[in-house]
Design a protein around this motif. Sequence first.
Motif, PDB file in Angstrom:
ATOM      1  N   ARG A   1       0.829  -1.206   0.000  1.00  0.00           N
ATOM      2  CA  ARG A   1       0.000   0.000   0.000  1.00  0.00           C
ATOM      3  C   ARG A   1       0.864   1.257   0.000  1.00  0.00           C
ATOM      4  O   ARG A   1       0.560   2.251  -0.670  1.00  0.00           O
ATOM      5  N   GLU A   2       1.948   1.214   0.764  1.00  0.00           N
ATOM      6  CA  GLU A   2       2.864   2.356   0.803  1.00  0.00           C
ATOM      7  C   GLU A   2       3.423   2.658  -0.585  1.00  0.00           C
ATOM      8  O   GLU A   2       3.512   3.813  -0.999  1.00  0.00           O
ATOM      9  N   GLU A   3       3.809   1.589  -1.317  1.00  0.00           N
ATOM     10  CA  GLU A   3       4.406   1.787  -2.635  1.00  0.00           C
ATOM     11  C   GLU A   3       3.356   2.042  -3.713  1.00  0.00           C
ATOM     12  O   GLU A   3       3.670   2.616  -4.758  1.00  0.00           O
ATOM     13  N   THR A   4       2.104   1.606  -3.468  1.00  0.00           N
ATOM     14  CA  THR A   4       1.047   1.840  -4.456  1.00  0.00           C
ATOM     15  C   THR A   4       0.832   3.333  -4.688  1.00  0.00           C
ATOM     16  O   THR A   4       0.540   3.771  -5.805  1.00  0.00           O
ATOM     17  N   VAL A   5       0.957   4.119  -3.637  1.00  0.00           N
ATOM     18  CA  VAL A   5       0.795   5.561  -3.765  1.00  0.00           C
ATOM     19  C   VAL A   5       1.781   6.122  -4.784  1.00  0.00           C
ATOM     20  O   VAL A   5       1.495   7.100  -5.470  1.00  0.00           O
ATOM     21  N   ARG A   6       2.925   5.487  -4.927  1.00  0.00           N
ATOM     22  CA  ARG A   6       3.984   6.018  -5.790  1.00  0.00           C
ATOM     23  C   ARG A   6       4.059   5.303  -7.132  1.00  0.00           C
ATOM     24  O   ARG A   6       4.422   5.916  -8.133  1.00  0.00           O
ATOM     25  N   TYR A   7       3.730   3.994  -7.161  1.00  0.00           N
ATOM     26  CA  TYR A   7       4.015   3.221  -8.364  1.00  0.00           C
ATOM     27  C   TYR A   7       2.817   2.501  -8.971  1.00  0.00           C
ATOM     28  O   TYR A   7       2.939   1.904 -10.037  1.00  0.00           O
ATOM     29  N   GLY A   8       1.669   2.476  -8.328  1.00  0.00           N
ATOM     30  CA  GLY A   8       0.554   1.683  -8.804  1.00  0.00           C
ATOM     31  C   GLY A   8       0.574   0.296  -8.191  1.00  0.00           C
ATOM     32  O   GLY A   8       1.607  -0.191  -7.722  1.00  0.00           O
ATOM     33  N   THR A   9      -0.576  -0.366  -8.208  1.00  0.00           N
ATOM     34  CA  THR A   9      -0.741  -1.610  -7.452  1.00  0.00           C
ATOM     35  C   THR A   9       0.174  -2.722  -7.926  1.00  0.00           C
ATOM     36  O   THR A   9       0.790  -3.424  -7.121  1.00  0.00           O
ATOM     37  N   ARG A  10       0.276  -2.919  -9.247  1.00  0.00           N
ATOM     38  CA  ARG A  10       1.033  -4.077  -9.729  1.00  0.00           C
ATOM     39  C   ARG A  10       2.530  -3.913  -9.487  1.00  0.00           C
ATOM     40  O   ARG A  10       3.203  -4.846  -9.053  1.00  0.00           O
ATOM     41  N   ARG A  11       3.066  -2.727  -9.787  1.00  0.00           N
ATOM     42  CA  ARG A  11       4.477  -2.509  -9.473  1.00  0.00           C
ATOM     43  C   ARG A  11       4.698  -2.604  -7.963  1.00  0.00           C
ATOM     44  O   ARG A  11       5.687  -3.164  -7.501  1.00  0.00           O
ATOM     45  N   ALA A  12       3.797  -2.016  -7.201  1.00  0.00           N
ATOM     46  CA  ALA A  12       3.948  -2.025  -5.748  1.00  0.00           C
ATOM     47  C   ALA A  12       3.948  -3.443  -5.191  1.00  0.00           C
ATOM     48  O   ALA A  12       4.653  -3.742  -4.230  1.00  0.00           O
ATOM     49  N   THR A  13       3.149  -4.322  -5.780  1.00  0.00           N
ATOM     50  CA  THR A  13       3.124  -5.715  -5.323  1.00  0.00           C
ATOM     51  C   THR A  13       4.487  -6.361  -5.490  1.00  0.00           C
ATOM     52  O   THR A  13       4.990  -7.059  -4.586  1.00  0.00           O
TER      53      THR A  13
ATOM     54  N   GLY B   1      16.985  11.582 -17.014  1.00  0.00           N
ATOM     55  CA  GLY B   1      17.865  12.723 -17.186  1.00  0.00           C
ATOM     56  C   GLY B   1      17.242  14.055 -16.895  1.00  0.00           C
ATOM     57  O   GLY B   1      17.876  15.092 -17.097  1.00  0.00           O
ATOM     58  N   THR B   2      16.006  14.111 -16.456  1.00  0.00           N
ATOM     59  CA  THR B   2      15.341  15.387 -16.220  1.00  0.00           C
ATOM     60  C   THR B   2      15.362  15.802 -14.766  1.00  0.00           C
ATOM     61  O   THR B   2      14.736  16.772 -14.394  1.00  0.00           O
ATOM     62  N   GLY B   3      16.044  15.042 -13.933  1.00  0.00           N
ATOM     63  CA  GLY B   3      16.116  15.432 -12.530  1.00  0.00           C
ATOM     64  C   GLY B   3      15.126  14.682 -11.689  1.00  0.00           C
ATOM     65  O   GLY B   3      14.549  13.689 -12.103  1.00  0.00           O
ATOM     66  N   PRO B   4      14.904  15.163 -10.489  1.00  0.00           N
ATOM     67  CA  PRO B   4      14.052  14.439  -9.545  1.00  0.00           C
ATOM     68  C   PRO B   4      12.631  14.300 -10.037  1.00  0.00           C
ATOM     69  O   PRO B   4      12.124  15.146 -10.768  1.00  0.00           O
ATOM     70  N   ALA B   5      12.000  13.233  -9.583  1.00  0.00           N
ATOM     71  CA  ALA B   5      10.607  13.006  -9.930  1.00  0.00           C
ATOM     72  C   ALA B   5       9.721  13.947  -9.147  1.00  0.00           C
ATOM     73  O   ALA B   5      10.062  14.404  -8.066  1.00  0.00           O
ATOM     74  N   THR B   6       8.543  14.232  -9.712  1.00  0.00           N
ATOM     75  CA  THR B   6       7.555  15.061  -9.034  1.00  0.00           C
ATOM     76  C   THR B   6       6.253  14.322  -8.971  1.00  0.00           C
ATOM     77  O   THR B   6       5.966  13.487  -9.825  1.00  0.00           O
ATOM     78  N   PRO B   7       5.434  14.599  -7.991  1.00  0.00           N
ATOM     79  CA  PRO B   7       4.171  13.881  -7.878  1.00  0.00           C
ATOM     80  C   PRO B   7       3.258  14.190  -9.044  1.00  0.00           C
ATOM     81  O   PRO B   7       2.958  15.341  -9.316  1.00  0.00           O
ATOM     82  N   ALA B   8       2.806  13.116  -9.716  1.00  0.00           N
ATOM     83  CA  ALA B   8       1.810  13.295 -10.762  1.00  0.00           C
ATOM     84  C   ALA B   8       0.429  13.224 -10.166  1.00  0.00           C
ATOM     85  O   ALA B   8      -0.499  13.834 -10.637  1.00  0.00           O
ATOM     86  N   ASP B   9       0.298  12.458  -9.145  1.00  0.00           N
ATOM     87  CA  ASP B   9      -0.984  12.284  -8.474  1.00  0.00           C
ATOM     88  C   ASP B   9      -0.677  11.921  -7.038  1.00  0.00           C
ATOM     89  O   ASP B   9      -0.108  10.870  -6.793  1.00  0.00           O
ATOM     90  N   THR B  10      -1.007  12.706  -6.109  1.00  0.00           N
ATOM     91  CA  THR B  10      -0.725  12.403  -4.712  1.00  0.00           C
ATOM     92  C   THR B  10      -1.955  11.799  -4.070  1.00  0.00           C
ATOM     93  O   THR B  10      -3.010  12.418  -4.049  1.00  0.00           O
ATOM     94  N   VAL B  11      -1.807  10.553  -3.580  1.00  0.00           N
ATOM     95  CA  VAL B  11      -2.917   9.875  -2.913  1.00  0.00           C
ATOM     96  C   VAL B  11      -2.530   9.660  -1.463  1.00  0.00           C
ATOM     97  O   VAL B  11      -1.529   9.040  -1.169  1.00  0.00           O
ATOM     98  N   THR B  12      -3.289  10.195  -0.570  1.00  0.00           N
ATOM     99  CA  THR B  12      -3.005  10.027   0.858  1.00  0.00           C
ATOM    100  C   THR B  12      -4.052   9.139   1.478  1.00  0.00           C
ATOM    101  O   THR B  12      -5.109   8.914   0.917  1.00  0.00           O
ATOM    102  N   GLY B  13      -3.715   8.622   2.678  1.00  0.00           N
ATOM    103  CA  GLY B  13      -4.666   7.760   3.350  1.00  0.00           C
ATOM    104  C   GLY B  13      -5.729   8.560   3.867  1.00  0.00           C
ATOM    105  O   GLY B  13      -6.713   8.677   4.101  1.00  0.00           O
TER     106      GLY B  13
END
Length: 760
Positions: free
Chosen positions: A647-659, A748-760
Amino acid sequence: MTAPTGEPPDRSAPNVRALVGLVAGRRTSWVVLGFWLVAAVVTAGLADRLGSVQDDDSGSSLPAGAESAQVLRVQTSTASEAPLAAVVVYSRPTGLTGADRAKLAADARGFAGRADLGGTVVGPTLAADGTAARIAIPLDLGPDPFDRVAEAVGTIREAARRDTTGMTVYVTGPAGALADQSAAVSGLDRRLLLATVAVVVVILLVTYRSPVLWLLPVLCAGLALVAAQAVVYLLARYGQLTVTADSSAILTILVFGAATDYGLLLIARYREELRRHRDRYDAMGLALRRSAPAILASAGTAAAAMSCLLLADLGWTRGLGPVLAVGVLTGLVVMLTAFPALLVSCGRWVFWPARPRYDSGVGFGSGTTGFGSGTSGSGSGSGISGSVGGAAGAVGGVGVVGWWGRIGLLVARRPRVTWLATTLALGTLALGVVQLDATGLTAQESFRGSHESVHGERVLTRHFASGTGTPIAVVSRPDQAERVRAVLGTVAGVDPRSLTSTELRAGQAYLEAMLAHPAGSRAAYDTVDRVRAAMRTVPEARALVGGETAIQLDVQRTARSDRNLLMPIVFAVVFAILVLLLRSLVAPLLLVGTVVLSFAAALGASVLVFRYVFGFTGEDSSLPLYLFVFLVALGVDYNIFLMTRVREETVRYGTRRATLIGLAATGGVITSAGLVLAGTFAVLTTLPLTMIVQLGFAVAFGILLDTIVVRSVLVPALSLDVGRYLWWPHRLFRDADPDGPMMRSEPGTGPATPADTVTG
């Protein structure tokens, strides 16, 4: 697309941040250690007294309304406790001689002069073939016979074996069986503790390959055990908590196993953060903030599930719940305070020779379509295989794929086929449940190995038609005593010649009769049922049927009733906690369903092992309930460890990657934790008590099944197949991208930025 390397924002609850500041502070950590050092000294003395408050009497465990419990109160009205019969069996294959018979008569006279006599000595009674005889001695051993029975039976055995050349002598009956049980558990706590520590040390040495690190969790687990035993003693001494030798043994196993598990989870997260942070106090602070919620949820779920046993009617089952809940919660407190304070105070050297170095984490993905680097935060790929490479690189050392990542990739290829095949395999194991015989264990079946009372009972069964000295007892209204006596003498399975004279106790008529079958046997149970049915034909007598065999029968039936009541309640409680934790309905339902399937498979496989490997003919009546509570409470623990990370990683990567990230990141530590807990419960199989052996094997097997199959294969496969629907109806279900990261950046574009922030 690439995955980010930036740390997720710290959303720890204020109380968690306060805890972290206390135990991971440069100065306050030493204060915490000082507190626990004082607590260890104070609680050690109380823990040593736990054995003095144990109550192993089956009669006192019954609910007050049970028929045999009511008879027991009448039996004890004129004595400190109901008489406990010791039966001396004499045997000479060639026939008892005149000298033998003279000795038997002298023994009977000697036994009649005992100070602890609780009734009339019966015998000597000769067998029809003249090769055996018996003497029944009713003993009054006070309110706690378990403490005195070994000495009493020892003196009887010594007297009976004097001058018996060529004649075999056994002491059996309830007193003999209880004495053998007392001998079997004598010194049990110390042996069990040493064996448990040895198992934990070996597993930790193999896991960490460090000559020092293993010592810290073992010391803290020992501290947790002492504290738990002290609390349980106080609850038993002043709070009327029922504690038995069995629950005390299980407490030792559970505290060591659970506390070590919590320590393993914290060590794993701390090691990750040491690779990211130069300062070890900062690393511990972040490790605590990220692991404490999962540990708290795990321990809370286990304690809540075990506390459900408070609703049981059977006294020792009702007492087991608080005992185990105290053990889990004490382990939790120690491993979230004393252990991190000790660990951070030692520094990085404690991991020697594999000390984690700052900025040494590297993440990578396997497969032809995915890769990632841990420190640069870049990665690429498409599909599930590719996504794990990028996601692994994004989280640096946390996301290193390794063995568990490769398992995740294999599962991800055909997740639906995987979970269907796994479910079928577990269902096949569960078919062994059809051979379950949880009607209870007889006196002979309760022990493993060679015991004198068991041999004596076999001799009695061969040579005598009536039971082994434990009578059936009936109380009724005094004016109906003769009618009750007449009806009792006609019941099949009751020896009419053994009917005693009616006497008065507590204002009621009281009489006894010997059973025609060994006490505690299934045939004797059937006789008790027939006697109770016969007594109902004299309703005005208000007759109640009791005695040791009736008590055992009522215990079994109460255990079955408790099982039917508590299993659904435990299921509902665990499900509700998971809903609150994951804020979803689908994920908790799948998780609890997999654990219940694992329980059925473990029980079915264990029954087959009991039959065809151990040679057991039946199971203890409490085994299904205890196994269910342990496997649901402890099995869900590992799913919580995994799914909170997902669940922690789903916020950042989506369910399947997070699994896949969650499996790769937690696979090693959860497997180690499962091995520790299974290993500690496996220690119970070395004990001479059948019920404890059955419970130890079944729980150990079930935990391994949960760790290796359910958490590693079944749950990830279901999560990958269900995808974002796993989080329904939480808005994570609507917002999460199941295949791509929620935080996007281009290489190569630098740090990632939130595209969609999902909080509990």
